[in-house]
Design a protein around this motif. Structure first.
Motif, PDB file in Angstrom:
ATOM      1  N   HIS A   1     -10.522   1.926  -3.613  1.00 63.11           N
ATOM      2  CA  HIS A   1     -10.396   3.208  -2.913  1.00 63.11           C
ATOM      3  C   HIS A   1     -11.771   3.652  -2.416  1.00 63.11           C
ATOM      4  CE1 HIS A   1      -6.367   3.981  -4.624  1.00 63.11           C
ATOM      5  NE2 HIS A   1      -6.831   3.242  -5.603  1.00 63.11           N
TER       6      HIS A   1
ATOM      7  N   VAL B   1       0.843  -1.199   0.000  1.00 60.89           N
ATOM      8  CA  VAL B   1       0.000   0.000   0.000  1.00 60.89           C
ATOM      9  C   VAL B   1       0.878   1.249   0.000  1.00 60.89           C
ATOM     10  CG1 VAL B   1      -1.677   1.311   1.376  1.00 60.89           C
ATOM     11  CG2 VAL B   1      -1.998  -1.145   1.042  1.00 60.89           C
ATOM     12  N   SER B   2       1.910   1.232   0.802  1.00 58.47           N
ATOM     13  CA  SER B   2       2.842   2.364   0.859  1.00 58.47           C
ATOM     14  C   SER B   2       3.580   2.539  -0.463  1.00 58.47           C
ATOM     15  CB  SER B   2       3.839   2.149   2.001  1.00 58.47           C
ATOM     16  OG  SER B   2       4.773   3.189   2.048  1.00 58.47           O
TER      17      SER B   2
ATOM     18  N   TYR C   1      -2.742  -5.696   7.888  1.00 62.81           N
ATOM     19  CA  TYR C   1      -1.872  -5.264   6.789  1.00 62.81           C
ATOM     20  C   TYR C   1      -0.397  -5.524   7.093  1.00 62.81           C
ATOM     21  CZ  TYR C   1      -5.641  -2.742   4.309  1.00 62.81           C
ATOM     22  OH  TYR C   1      -6.771  -2.395   3.621  1.00 62.81           O
TER      23      TYR C   1
ATOM     24  N   ARG D   1      -7.818  -4.418   7.745  1.00 59.68           N
ATOM     25  CA  ARG D   1      -6.826  -3.348   7.897  1.00 59.68           C
ATOM     26  C   ARG D   1      -5.871  -3.650   9.058  1.00 59.68           C
ATOM     27  NH1 ARG D   1      -8.800   0.588   5.662  1.00 59.68           N
ATOM     28  NH2 ARG D   1     -10.782   0.596   6.761  1.00 59.68           N
TER      29      ARG D   1
ATOM     30  N   GLY E   1       1.755   4.366  -2.921  1.00 60.73           N
ATOM     31  CA  GLY E   1       1.448   5.748  -2.565  1.00 60.73           C
ATOM     32  C   GLY E   1       0.018   5.941  -2.095  1.00 60.73           C
ATOM     33  N   LEU E   2      -0.566   4.895  -1.518  1.00 60.62           N
ATOM     34  CA  LEU E   2      -1.953   4.958  -1.077  1.00 60.62           C
ATOM     35  C   LEU E   2      -2.052   5.147   0.433  1.00 60.62           C
ATOM     36  CD1 LEU E   2      -3.260   1.952  -3.177  1.00 60.62           C
ATOM     37  CD2 LEU E   2      -3.448   4.390  -3.728  1.00 60.62           C
ATOM     38  N   ASP E   3      -3.154   5.709   0.872  1.00 60.39           N
ATOM     39  CA  ASP E   3      -3.445   5.869   2.290  1.00 60.39           C
ATOM     40  C   ASP E   3      -4.171   4.610   2.746  1.00 60.39           C
ATOM     41  OD1 ASP E   3      -4.429   6.503   4.809  1.00 60.39           O
ATOM     42  OD2 ASP E   3      -5.086   8.516   4.234  1.00 60.39           O
ATOM     43  N   GLY E   4      -3.540   3.836   3.608  1.00 61.35           N
ATOM     44  CA  GLY E   4      -4.098   2.573   4.071  1.00 61.35           C
ATOM     45  C   GLY E   4      -5.435   2.705   4.768  1.00 61.35           C
ATOM     46  N   ARG E   5      -5.764   3.907   5.220  1.00 62.00           N
ATOM     47  CA  ARG E   5      -7.050   4.126   5.885  1.00 62.00           C
ATOM     48  C   ARG E   5      -8.185   4.304   4.882  1.00 62.00           C
ATOM     49  NH1 ARG E   5      -5.367   9.302   8.962  1.00 62.00           N
ATOM     50  NH2 ARG E   5      -4.531   9.549   6.879  1.00 62.00           N
ATOM     51  N   LYS E   6      -7.843   4.502   3.611  1.00 59.66           N
ATOM     52  CA  LYS E   6      -8.859   4.801   2.606  1.00 59.66           C
ATOM     53  C   LYS E   6      -8.948   3.761   1.500  1.00 59.66           C
ATOM     54  CE  LYS E   6      -8.506   9.734   3.413  1.00 59.66           C
ATOM     55  NZ  LYS E   6      -8.261  11.040   2.828  1.00 59.66           N
TER      56      LYS E   6
END
Length: 66
Positions: A61, A22-23, A46, A43, A26-31
């Motif tokens: 997303h 996820v990192s 992860y 979540r 470049g994504l926000d793991g909360r979203k």
């Protein structure tokens, strides 16, 4: 490491878990919601869910609105 992410082949190096993927994307793991090999990954898992060569990953997303 070669993964299928949202239906497309992708190559990564140095990944060990879903959080790293996820990192790296470049994504926000909360979203996002992540599915690994047809199973939803909570979540909270992860960091402990490993990714291995050939895994099929689907990422969705969340988009807010009214």
């Amino acid at each position: 490491m070669n993964l299928i992410v949202n239906g497309e082949p992708r190559s990564f190096s140095g990944l060990s878990n879903i959080a790293g993927l996820v990192s790296a994307l470049g994504l926000d793991g909360r979203k996002v919601a992540v599915e690994r090999n047809l199973e939803i990954v909570p979540r909270s898992a992860y960091l402990t869910t490993e990714v291995v060569d050939g895994d099929r990953i689907e990422i969705v997303h969340f988009i807010g609105g009214g």
